[in-house]
Design an enzyme around this catalytic site. Structure first.
Site, PDB file in Angstrom:
ATOM      1  CE  LYS A  51      -2.184  -1.252   3.884  1.00 10.70           C
ATOM      2  NZ  LYS A  51      -1.497  -2.370   4.041  1.00 10.70           N
TER       3      LYS A  51
ATOM      4  NE  ARG B  12      -4.395  -1.499  10.190  1.00  8.87           N
ATOM      5  CZ  ARG B  12      -3.355  -0.826   9.513  1.00  8.87           C
ATOM      6  NH1 ARG B  12      -3.104   0.329   9.099  1.00  8.87           N
ATOM      7  NH2 ARG B  12      -2.031  -1.578   9.549  1.00  8.87           N
TER       8      ARG B  12
ATOM      9  NE  ARG C 220       7.516  -2.105   6.061  1.00 13.16           N
ATOM     10  CZ  ARG C 220       6.110  -2.055   6.189  1.00 13.16           C
ATOM     11  NH1 ARG C 220       5.305  -1.932   5.070  1.00 13.16           N
ATOM     12  NH2 ARG C 220       5.760  -2.503   7.349  1.00 13.16           N
TER      13      ARG C 220
ATOM     14  NE  ARG D 106       6.207   0.009  10.031  1.00  9.56           N
ATOM     15  CZ  ARG D 106       5.204  -0.140   9.386  1.00  9.56           C
ATOM     16  NH1 ARG D 106       4.837   0.478   8.271  1.00  9.56           N
ATOM     17  NH2 ARG D 106       4.046  -0.645  10.101  1.00  9.56           N
TER      18      ARG D 106
ATOM     19  NE  ARG E 234       2.173  -4.538  11.275  1.00  9.32           N
ATOM     20  CZ  ARG E 234       3.470  -4.727  10.503  1.00  9.32           C
ATOM     21  NH1 ARG E 234       4.604  -5.207  10.845  1.00  9.32           N
ATOM     22  NH2 ARG E 234       3.637  -3.835   9.255  1.00  9.32           N
TER      23      ARG E 234
HETATM   24  P1  AMP Z   1       0.647   0.566   9.043  1.00  3.40           P
HETATM   25  O1  AMP Z   1       1.670   1.904   8.640  1.00  3.40           O
HETATM   26  O2  AMP Z   1      -0.617   1.160   8.023  1.00  3.40           O
HETATM   27  O3  AMP Z   1       1.394  -0.632   8.599  1.00  3.40           O
HETATM   28  O4  AMP Z   1       0.115   0.879  10.762  1.00  3.40           O
HETATM   29  C1  AMP Z   1       1.297   0.367  11.570  1.00  3.40           C
HETATM   30  C2  AMP Z   1       0.418   0.315  12.861  1.00  3.40           C
HETATM   31  O5  AMP Z   1      -0.372   1.757  13.053  1.00  3.40           O
HETATM   32  C3  AMP Z   1      -0.734  -0.526  12.994  1.00  3.40           C
HETATM   33  O6  AMP Z   1      -0.294  -1.728  13.191  1.00  3.40           O
HETATM   34  C4  AMP Z   1      -1.719   0.084  14.152  1.00  3.40           C
HETATM   35  O7  AMP Z   1      -1.014  -0.331  15.264  1.00  3.40           O
HETATM   36  C5  AMP Z   1      -1.791   1.429  13.860  1.00  3.40           C
HETATM   37  N1  AMP Z   1      -2.506   1.789  12.881  1.00  3.40           N
HETATM   38  C6  AMP Z   1      -2.396   2.356  11.613  1.00  3.40           C
HETATM   39  N2  AMP Z   1      -3.660   2.650  10.919  1.00  3.40           N
HETATM   40  C7  AMP Z   1      -4.541   2.588  11.775  1.00  3.40           C
HETATM   41  C8  AMP Z   1      -6.015   2.198  12.000  1.00  3.40           C
HETATM   42  N3  AMP Z   1      -6.689   2.929  10.714  1.00  3.40           N
HETATM   43  N4  AMP Z   1      -6.798   1.966  12.954  1.00  3.40           N
HETATM   44  C9  AMP Z   1      -5.995   1.611  14.126  1.00  3.40           C
HETATM   45  N5  AMP Z   1      -4.671   1.423  14.121  1.00  3.40           N
HETATM   46  C10 AMP Z   1      -3.996   1.850  12.827  1.00  3.40           C
END
Ligand code: AMP
Length: 222
Positions: free
Chosen positions: A14, A89, A128, A163, A174
């Site tokens: 994404k 999400r 990554r 990360r 996740r």
């Molecule tokens: P990402 O960068 O999209 O992989 O998000 C990393 C982490 O941020 C996720 O594993 C969640 O802990 C938190 N996070 C990101 N977007 C959301 C969302 N829309 N709702 C809840 N937690 C989120």
């Protein structure tokens, strides 16, 4: 006008694909993951509240994320269009997003599903790395910088960092959270006649080309 949600499991690409789309269409990139990581890195009280949840790969409470999105949209130029990456999400976020966008009269153009076998993304996630200067995403297995130790985009010789949530336990969590909370949104958006699916199992360039074609086709319909 492009107003799109990118939906797919962690590691489906994404963020990487979003970067190409932003370069081509000039839309606003709204990544809740990045907004939340910034809060954690800046050590704000919000950041301290959510750091553990993020590190373990859980979902940050809806109320926090929805407030973040509303505030962000209120301060941004919606006429440019936007791309949501990592949001919504779960079904509460998806339903609230419809309300938030309807209030601002900017409904979604479509939802792009980046389809990839969740078990196949573990290597993408564990390999990554991000440039500590500009955030460019690399993969040490498939897509390393051309010159070792130097970012292709910004030329910085800074560290590539991993990360905090790209470790094995968090990756597994996740993926589970994706299956139970986020995957049901596919049906939600299918029912709303907004869902378009692309095969995201290929390499970055192949997927970018599929995404490009879909966006051109969808924009031509409007
Ligand atoms: P990402 O960068 O999209 O992989 O998000 C990393 C982490 O941020 C996720 O594993 C969640 O802990 C938190 N996070 C990101 N977007 C959301 C969302 N829309 N709702 C809840 N937690 C989120």
């Amino acid at each position: 006008m492009l107003r799109v949600v990118f939906l797919g499991p962690p590691g489906s690409g994404k963020g990487s694909q979003a970067k190409y789309v932003i370069d081509e269409h000039g839309v606003d990139h709204i990544s809740t993951g990045e907004l939340l990581r910034s809060a954690v890195n800046e050590g704000t009280s919000l950041g301290n509240q959510i750091a553990d949840i993020m590190q373990q790969g859980g979902l940050v409470p809806d109320q926090i994320v929805l407030q973040l999105i509303s505030d962000y949209l209120d301060s941004s130029d919606l006429s440019k269009g936007f791309l949501f990456d990592g949001f919504p999400r779960n079904s509460i976020q998806a339903e609230q997003l419809q309300v938030i966008l309807a209030e601002r009269n900017v409904p979604l153009s479509f939802v792009l599903h980046l389809q990839v076998d969740p078990t196949a993304v573990v290597k993408r996630l564990s390999g990554r790395r991000n440039c500590s200067n500009c955030g460019r995403i690399y993969n040490i297995y498939f897509d390393p910088p051309q010159v070792e130790g130097q970012c292709d985009d910004c030329g910085s010789a800074g560290e590539l960092f991993q990360r905090a949530d790209d470790n094995e336990a968090s990756i597994r969590n996740r993926l589970d959270v994706y299956e139970s909370e986020t995957a049901p949104l596919l049906e939600f958006y299918e029912n709303a006649e907004l869902l378009v699916t692309v095969d995201a199992s290929g390499d970055l360039a192949e997927v970018a080309e599929s995404v490009r074609q879909v966006i051109l086709t969808e924009l031509a319909k409007t």
